[in-house]
Design an enzyme around this catalytic site. Structure first.
Site, PDB file in Angstrom:
ATOM      1  N   SER A  66      -3.757   2.272 -61.548  1.00 35.56           N
ATOM      2  CA  SER A  66      -2.767   2.880 -62.457  1.00 35.56           C
ATOM      3  C   SER A  66      -1.678   1.913 -62.934  1.00 35.56           C
ATOM      4  O   SER A  66      -0.983   2.217 -63.898  1.00 35.56           O
ATOM      5  CB  SER A  66      -2.107   4.084 -61.795  1.00 35.56           C
ATOM      6  OG  SER A  66      -2.927   5.213 -61.950  1.00 35.56           O
ATOM      7  N   LYS A  69      -1.810   1.048 -66.531  1.00 34.44           N
ATOM      8  CA  LYS A  69      -1.368   1.991 -67.570  1.00 34.44           C
ATOM      9  C   LYS A  69      -0.143   1.461 -68.321  1.00 34.44           C
ATOM     10  O   LYS A  69       0.087   1.808 -69.477  1.00 34.44           O
ATOM     11  CB  LYS A  69      -1.066   3.362 -66.948  1.00 34.44           C
ATOM     12  CG  LYS A  69      -2.325   4.058 -66.414  1.00 34.44           C
ATOM     13  CD  LYS A  69      -1.968   5.275 -65.573  1.00 34.44           C
ATOM     14  CE  LYS A  69      -3.227   5.963 -65.026  1.00 34.44           C
ATOM     15  NZ  LYS A  69      -2.905   7.013 -64.052  1.00 34.44           N
ATOM     16  N   TYR A 194     -10.886   2.662 -70.366  1.00 30.05           N
ATOM     17  CA  TYR A 194      -9.949   3.077 -69.311  1.00 30.05           C
ATOM     18  C   TYR A 194     -10.434   2.590 -67.932  1.00 30.05           C
ATOM     19  O   TYR A 194      -9.668   2.003 -67.166  1.00 30.05           O
ATOM     20  CB  TYR A 194      -9.797   4.611 -69.337  1.00 30.05           C
ATOM     21  CG  TYR A 194      -9.007   5.154 -68.168  1.00 30.05           C
ATOM     22  CD1 TYR A 194      -7.620   5.111 -68.152  1.00 30.05           C
ATOM     23  CD2 TYR A 194      -9.658   5.702 -67.061  1.00 30.05           C
ATOM     24  CE1 TYR A 194      -6.905   5.597 -67.060  1.00 30.05           C
ATOM     25  CE2 TYR A 194      -8.947   6.189 -65.968  1.00 30.05           C
ATOM     26  CZ  TYR A 194      -7.572   6.131 -65.977  1.00 30.05           C
ATOM     27  OH  TYR A 194      -6.861   6.602 -64.897  1.00 30.05           O
ATOM     28  N   TYR A 246       4.028   8.511 -59.600  1.00 25.86           N
ATOM     29  CA  TYR A 246       3.411   9.839 -59.656  1.00 25.86           C
ATOM     30  C   TYR A 246       4.453  10.911 -59.335  1.00 25.86           C
ATOM     31  O   TYR A 246       5.606  10.785 -59.722  1.00 25.86           O
ATOM     32  CB  TYR A 246       2.209   9.955 -58.697  1.00 25.86           C
ATOM     33  CG  TYR A 246       1.301   8.760 -58.635  1.00 25.86           C
ATOM     34  CD1 TYR A 246       0.711   8.257 -59.795  1.00 25.86           C
ATOM     35  CD2 TYR A 246       1.001   8.137 -57.434  1.00 25.86           C
ATOM     36  CE1 TYR A 246      -0.156   7.177 -59.739  1.00 25.86           C
ATOM     37  CE2 TYR A 246       0.137   7.050 -57.374  1.00 25.86           C
ATOM     38  CZ  TYR A 246      -0.428   6.580 -58.530  1.00 25.86           C
ATOM     39  OH  TYR A 246      -1.272   5.515 -58.477  1.00 25.86           O
ATOM     40  N   VAL A 264      -3.886   3.165 -57.101  1.00 30.65           N
ATOM     41  CA  VAL A 264      -4.572   3.639 -55.884  1.00 30.65           C
ATOM     42  C   VAL A 264      -5.318   2.546 -55.107  1.00 30.65           C
ATOM     43  O   VAL A 264      -5.839   2.818 -54.024  1.00 30.65           O
ATOM     44  CB  VAL A 264      -5.558   4.812 -56.152  1.00 30.65           C
ATOM     45  CG1 VAL A 264      -4.811   6.102 -56.452  1.00 30.65           C
ATOM     46  CG2 VAL A 264      -6.566   4.462 -57.212  1.00 30.65           C
TER      47      VAL A 264
HETATM   48  N1  GLN Z   1      -8.650   4.520 -61.931  1.00 27.51           N
HETATM   49  C1  GLN Z   1      -7.887   5.480 -61.197  1.00 27.51           C
HETATM   50  C2  GLN Z   1      -8.199   6.894 -61.663  1.00 27.51           C
HETATM   51  O1  GLN Z   1      -8.374   7.111 -62.807  1.00 27.51           O
HETATM   52  C3  GLN Z   1      -6.431   5.194 -61.359  1.00 27.51           C
HETATM   53  C4  GLN Z   1      -5.571   6.213 -60.643  1.00 27.51           C
HETATM   54  C5  GLN Z   1      -4.408   5.651 -59.930  1.00 27.51           C
HETATM   55  O2  GLN Z   1      -4.283   4.472 -59.636  1.00 27.51           O
HETATM   56  N2  GLN Z   1      -3.535   6.549 -59.587  1.00 27.51           N
HETATM   57  O3  GLN Z   1      -8.280   7.809 -60.888  1.00 27.51           O
END
Ligand code: GLN
Length: 310
Positions: A66, A69, A194, A246, A264
Site C-alpha cells: 500500500s 498508493k 495495481y 488505514y 502489508v
Molecule cells: N496489494 C495489497 C492489497 O491490495 C495492498 C494492501 C495493503 O498493503 N494494505 O491487498
C-alpha cells in the site's frame, strides 16, 4: 558534540521495538508474503544533507504494497491534475479496513472515499495514462528510480503473480467501480497495473530517501531536482496523516504525529516535513495490517527526537 539525531537513540528505539516482532503476524492472504521472516526489523533515516543512519535489516528487499498508493497518486495527479482525480476519488478517511467494500455501495456517488484504500487506489490506477500496462507501470517505476537514486527498482514477479492469483476481493472492488462508472477502460488491465505497483521491491534505506523527497516538497535533497510539484507533495502528506495507516490513522496521529503510509509487507514510509525521511520494515502486522514493531519504533523515535508535527 552530540548530533541532533544520533545513532544511539535510533539503536535504542530499534531495541525497544524489536521486543514486539513476535507479537504480530505476517500477511498470509497474499501467499508469497506469508514466506517473510517475522523477526526482521530494519530502520533507516535520511537527512536533508544526504546523511543516512540505519539499524537492523535496512537493506532487505520487501514489496511496497500500500505504500505504492502514494506514488501512483503522484503520477495520476501529475498526468491529469487534481480536478480530474478528485472527481473520481474522495478526500475523506473511512474508519474501515483498507480492503472494505461496504461504503462503496452505501455512499452516493459510488466513488471511493480516498486514494489510500484499495478501492481508491484501483480507481487511481485507472487514471494512469499509457499505451499499455508496461508503459503505465514504467511511469511509476521511473518516479521511484529517481526518488531512490536506484535505476534497478523493479517489480517482484513472484509477489505480483501471487497477488494476481488470489485477489478476488480487489477484483470485486474493481468491477463494482466499473459498474458505477468510476473506472473507465479495461478492468483486468487496471488491476494488473495495481498488482504490479503493489509488488515493487525496495529496502528501508530506499524508503527513507523517498520519504525525504516528500519531506522536501518534491525536491531531491541531493541534486535539488524537482520530481513533482510542491502542491502534489502537500496533498500526499495530508492523505498520509488522515488515511495513511488505514483505520488506525487517528491513533497514529496522536501517538506518533508524523505523516506515514504503511503496507502489508511490513513497510512504513514516514516523512517529517523539511527534516527527514524514515523507512521502517518489519513484516509482523497488527490486526489493522500495520507493522507492529514498526509503529512501536516510530512512536519511540518521535518522542526521542521530538518529530511530531502537531
Ligand atoms: N496489494 C495489497 C492489497 O491490495 C495492498 C494492501 C495493503 O498493503 N494494505 O491487498
Amino acid at each position: 558534540m552530540k548530533q541532533p539525531y544520533d545513532l544511539e537513540q535510533l539503536q535504542a528505539a530499534w531495541q525497544a521495538a524489536a521486543a514486539y516482532t513476535d507479537k504480530g503476524n505476517v500477511a498470509t492472504y497474499i501467499p508469497e508474503l506469508a514466506k517473510q521472516d517475522p523477526r526482521q526489523l530494519g530502520v533507516s533515516v535520511f537527512l536533508p544533507d544526504g546523511t543516512v543512519i540505519s539499524v537492523g535489516e535496512a537493506d532487505v528487499c520487501f514489496t511496497l504494497q500500500s505504500i505504492s498508493k502514494i506514488f501512483s497518486l503522484i503520477v495520476a495527479l501529475c498526468q491529469n491534475g487534481p480536478d480530474y482525480v478528485f472527481e473520481r476519488v474522495g478526500k475523506e478517511p473511512t474508519g474501515d479496513p483498507f480492503n472494505s467494500i461496504i461504503k462503496l455501495e452505501t455512499i452516493k456517488p459510488h466513488k471511493p472515499l480516498n486514494p489510500m484504500i484499495n478501492a481508491g487506489a484501483i480507481a487511481v490506477a485507472g487514471m494512469i495514462q499509457g499505451r499499455d500496462v508496461e508503459e503505465r507501470i514504467t511511469c511509476i517505476l521511473d518516479l521511484l528510480r529517481k526518488m531512490t537514486g536506484n535505476p534497478d527498482i523493479r517489480v517482484n514477479e513472484d509477489v505480483y503473480e501471487s497477488e494476481k492469483r488470489t485477489a478476488d476481493r480487489n477484483r470485486a472492488l474493481a468491477w463494482f467501480l466499473k459498474d458505477s462508472g468510476v473506472l473507465v477502460g479495461d478492468v483486468e488491465e487496471t488491476l494488473d497495473l495495481y498488482f504490479r505497483h503493489c509488488a515493487i521491491e525496495v529496502t528501508a534505506k530506499e524508503v527513507a530517501r523517498m520519504g525525504m523527497v516528500l519531506a522536501a516538497d518534491g525536491v531531491d535533497p541531493l541534486s535539488k531536482e524537482r520530481f513533482f510539484p510542491a502542491d502534489v507533495a502537500r496533498i500526499c502528506k495530508t492523505f498520509m496523516v488522515t488515511c495513511g495507516m488505514y483505520n488506525a490513522s487517528g491513533e497514529f496521529a496522536i501517538d506518533v504525529g508524523i505523516p506515514a503510509k504503511s503496507g502489508v509487507a511490513g513497510g512504513i514510509l514516514a516523512t517529517v516535513p523539511q527534516r527527514m525521511g524514515i523507512g521502517v520494515f518489519s513484516p509482523a502486522l497488527d490486526d489493522k495490517g500495520n507493522s507492529l514493531a514498526g509503529v512501536k519504533l516510530l512512536e519511540q523515535l518521535s518522542r526521542a527526537w521530538n518529530l511530531g508535527i502537531f
